[in-house]
Scaffold this motif. Structure first.
Motif, PDB file in Angstrom:
ATOM      1  N   THR A 282     -13.583 -38.721 -27.119  1.00 56.52           N
ATOM      2  CA  THR A 282     -14.702 -37.785 -27.294  1.00 56.52           C
ATOM      3  C   THR A 282     -15.332 -37.939 -28.670  1.00 56.52           C
ATOM      4  O   THR A 282     -16.567 -37.923 -28.816  1.00 56.52           O
ATOM      5  CB  THR A 282     -14.216 -36.341 -27.102  1.00 56.52           C
ATOM      6  OG1 THR A 282     -13.631 -36.203 -25.808  1.00 56.52           O
ATOM      7  CG2 THR A 282     -15.367 -35.358 -27.247  1.00 56.52           C
ATOM      8  N   SER A 300     -19.708 -31.722 -34.682  1.00 52.11           N
ATOM      9  CA  SER A 300     -19.571 -33.170 -34.826  1.00 52.11           C
ATOM     10  C   SER A 300     -19.971 -33.624 -36.223  1.00 52.11           C
ATOM     11  O   SER A 300     -19.332 -34.501 -36.816  1.00 52.11           O
ATOM     12  CB  SER A 300     -20.417 -33.884 -33.770  1.00 52.11           C
ATOM     13  OG  SER A 300     -20.321 -35.280 -33.900  1.00 52.11           O
ATOM     14  N   TYR A 339     -13.992 -29.831 -26.275  1.00 52.82           N
ATOM     15  CA  TYR A 339     -14.893 -30.790 -25.646  1.00 52.82           C
ATOM     16  C   TYR A 339     -14.121 -31.844 -24.862  1.00 52.82           C
ATOM     17  O   TYR A 339     -14.564 -32.294 -23.803  1.00 52.82           O
ATOM     18  CB  TYR A 339     -15.781 -31.459 -26.706  1.00 52.82           C
ATOM     19  CG  TYR A 339     -17.098 -30.764 -26.899  1.00 52.82           C
ATOM     20  CD1 TYR A 339     -18.258 -31.231 -26.296  1.00 52.82           C
ATOM     21  CD2 TYR A 339     -17.196 -29.618 -27.677  1.00 52.82           C
ATOM     22  CE1 TYR A 339     -19.476 -30.584 -26.463  1.00 52.82           C
ATOM     23  CE2 TYR A 339     -18.398 -28.950 -27.851  1.00 52.82           C
ATOM     24  CZ  TYR A 339     -19.535 -29.437 -27.237  1.00 52.82           C
ATOM     25  OH  TYR A 339     -20.732 -28.775 -27.397  1.00 52.82           O
ATOM     26  N   GLN A 342     -12.986 -30.109 -21.810  1.00 55.20           N
ATOM     27  CA  GLN A 342     -14.080 -29.384 -21.155  1.00 55.20           C
ATOM     28  C   GLN A 342     -13.630 -27.992 -20.715  1.00 55.20           C
ATOM     29  O   GLN A 342     -13.835 -27.568 -19.579  1.00 55.20           O
ATOM     30  CB  GLN A 342     -14.637 -30.205 -19.984  1.00 55.20           C
ATOM     31  CG  GLN A 342     -15.309 -31.486 -20.439  1.00 55.20           C
ATOM     32  CD  GLN A 342     -16.000 -32.244 -19.326  1.00 55.20           C
ATOM     33  OE1 GLN A 342     -16.253 -31.712 -18.248  1.00 55.20           O
ATOM     34  NE2 GLN A 342     -16.321 -33.504 -19.577  1.00 55.20           N
ATOM     35  N   TRP A 370     -17.427 -24.339 -17.600  1.00 55.90           N
ATOM     36  CA  TRP A 370     -16.124 -24.633 -18.192  1.00 55.90           C
ATOM     37  C   TRP A 370     -15.171 -23.458 -18.008  1.00 55.90           C
ATOM     38  O   TRP A 370     -15.532 -22.300 -18.294  1.00 55.90           O
ATOM     39  CB  TRP A 370     -16.267 -24.933 -19.673  1.00 55.90           C
ATOM     40  CG  TRP A 370     -16.871 -26.267 -19.978  1.00 55.90           C
ATOM     41  CD1 TRP A 370     -17.421 -27.140 -19.099  1.00 55.90           C
ATOM     42  CD2 TRP A 370     -16.982 -26.879 -21.269  1.00 55.90           C
ATOM     43  NE1 TRP A 370     -17.885 -28.256 -19.746  1.00 55.90           N
ATOM     44  CE2 TRP A 370     -17.627 -28.132 -21.079  1.00 55.90           C
ATOM     45  CE3 TRP A 370     -16.617 -26.499 -22.547  1.00 55.90           C
ATOM     46  CZ2 TRP A 370     -17.895 -28.990 -22.133  1.00 55.90           C
ATOM     47  CZ3 TRP A 370     -16.879 -27.349 -23.601  1.00 55.90           C
ATOM     48  CH2 TRP A 370     -17.517 -28.594 -23.396  1.00 55.90           C
TER      49      TRP A 370
END
Length: 395
Positions: A282, A300, A339, A342, A370
């Motif tokens: 990821t 990120s 992430y 998920q 999710w």
């Protein structure tokens, strides 16, 4: 009770020092909480009245991340201050075990006996206990910090009935999240159904030679073929166990199977290797998307703004390879975990009671589809599992 916090971009910039990067934790058992001040520095708020900590293993920090200094509109990249020296990891006291347990481990080491000879030590997620019973046992002091924690537990008890203590060996964030995800699984996630998922290790290692430095738990192999095969086995185990859990219709049956899985150390730690590798995949995708100018989540930028993880290779070497050995997950890595699986990770943060950050979501703008797992923490370092919602709340 406060609603789950939704953090704006501006708020992230203002609070990146205090919120995302945990300050260095004291090795003194009586100094457990670090509170960020207005100037971005951190001070220790001791609580000598906490009678006992989690007794299942120490949680340690790998490093202290320096503060963020600049963010330009042109690059949208964070740069970290180089004026602050990175803290080195030193030996810490066992903060989640009592003296008797520590002494017993010393005897076992001298005798050459492993903890596996004692089944009770292998419980990764302990049986349920009432939330307020747990709170009253752990927090009897009269300091302002102890009172804040108790009020936090009182608020949580209005929504959840019990808590399950999670073993604290630096895997606790992954362990608690995965345990919750599997124990309530109703279907195999789409990302696990992909036919090429098992081929992921070979695909990534062919493209990125540095991934051959991936360190499996408690062993290292110099042969790429062996490493690829080992990671494949971990991913296949994760898929088969998730499928097995999701096919169970009875909640009690599913819970019993999940409890048994998290008693099997060999299988359990293979699952963590699979999750860690999915986190790396990821991170690579997010990094490459950002390099191509694509929109990426705010976390990120922060993930790759650290001196220790300016790119996926450093993230693997300095963080993922150390996870479970010398350190646990930092807060920014909780987003990466969410992430990768998920799943939305909802965390009740006891020391943040009566603030907007008391209930925090990772990510803070989750996908509606999710599933949600719910954890609880007193210090953003160790995580336990919340169990059984109150009937009024569930209705």
């Amino acid at each position: 009770m406060a609603d789950p916090v939704h953090i704006s971009s501006e708020y992230w910039l203002e609070t990146a020092k205090g919120f995302l990067y945990p300050v260095e934790m004291s090795t003194d058992k009586d100094e457990l909480l670090c509170k960020p001040q207005d100037n971005g520095k951190a001070t220790i708020a001791g609580d000598e009245n906490k009678l006992s900590e989690q007794r299942s293993g120490p949680e340690k920090q790998v490093s202290t991340s320096p503060g963020i200094t600049t963010l330009t509109d042109n690059t949208k990249q964070f740069k970290l201050s180089s004026s602050q020296a990175q803290a080195t990891q030193e030996s810490e006291e066992d903060m989640y075990r009592d003296a008797e347990e520590i002494e017993r481990e010393k005897i076992l080491l001298v005798c050459g006996t492993g903890s596996s000879d004692f089944p009770e030590n292998r419980l990764s997620v302990e049986p349920e206990v009432g939330i307020m019973d747990y709170c009253q046992e752990e927090w009897r002091g009269n300091t302002s910090h102890a009172k804040c924690i108790r009020k936090g537990y009182e608020a949580v008890s209005q929504k959840f009935i019990s808590i399950r203590r999670v073993r604290g060996d630096n895997y606790c964030a992954i362990r608690a999240t995965l345990f919750q995800a599997l124990s309530q699984a109703t279907r195999l996630p789409g990302w696990l159904q992909r036919e090429d998922m098992i081929l992921l290790p070979e695909k990534l290692m062919d493209k990125y030679g540095w991934i051959t430095q991936w360190q499996l738990r408690q062993k290292w192999t110099s042969k790429v073929e062996n490493l690829v095969d080992e990671i494949k086995k971990c991913l296949m185990l994760l898929k088969s166990k998730w499928k097995h859990m999701s096919e169970m219709k009875m909640l009690t049956e599913k819970q019993a199977a999940c409890d048994e899985l998290f008693r099997s150390e060999e299988d359990e730690y293979k699952l963590y290797e699979a999750v860690k590798f999915l986190m790396l995949n990821t991170a690579i995708e997010l990094y490459e998307d950002n390099e191509k100018g694509k929109e990426v989540p705010m976390f990120s930028w922060l993930l790759f703004a650290r001196d220790t993880s300016s790119n996926p290779s450093q993230l693997m070497k300095n963080h993922l390879n150390q996870l479970g050995l010398t350190g646990g997950l930092e807060q920014v890595e909780m987003f990466l975990l969410a992430y990768a699986l998920q799943h939305t990770i909802q965390v009740y943060r006891m020391y943040k009671y009566n603030t907007d950050e008391f209930v925090t979501l990772y990510p803070n703008d989750p996908e509606e589809a999710w599933p949600v797992v719910t954890l609880i923490t007193e210090d953003d370092r160790h995580y336990n599992v919340l169990a059984r919602m109150c009937q009024e709340t569930s209705l």
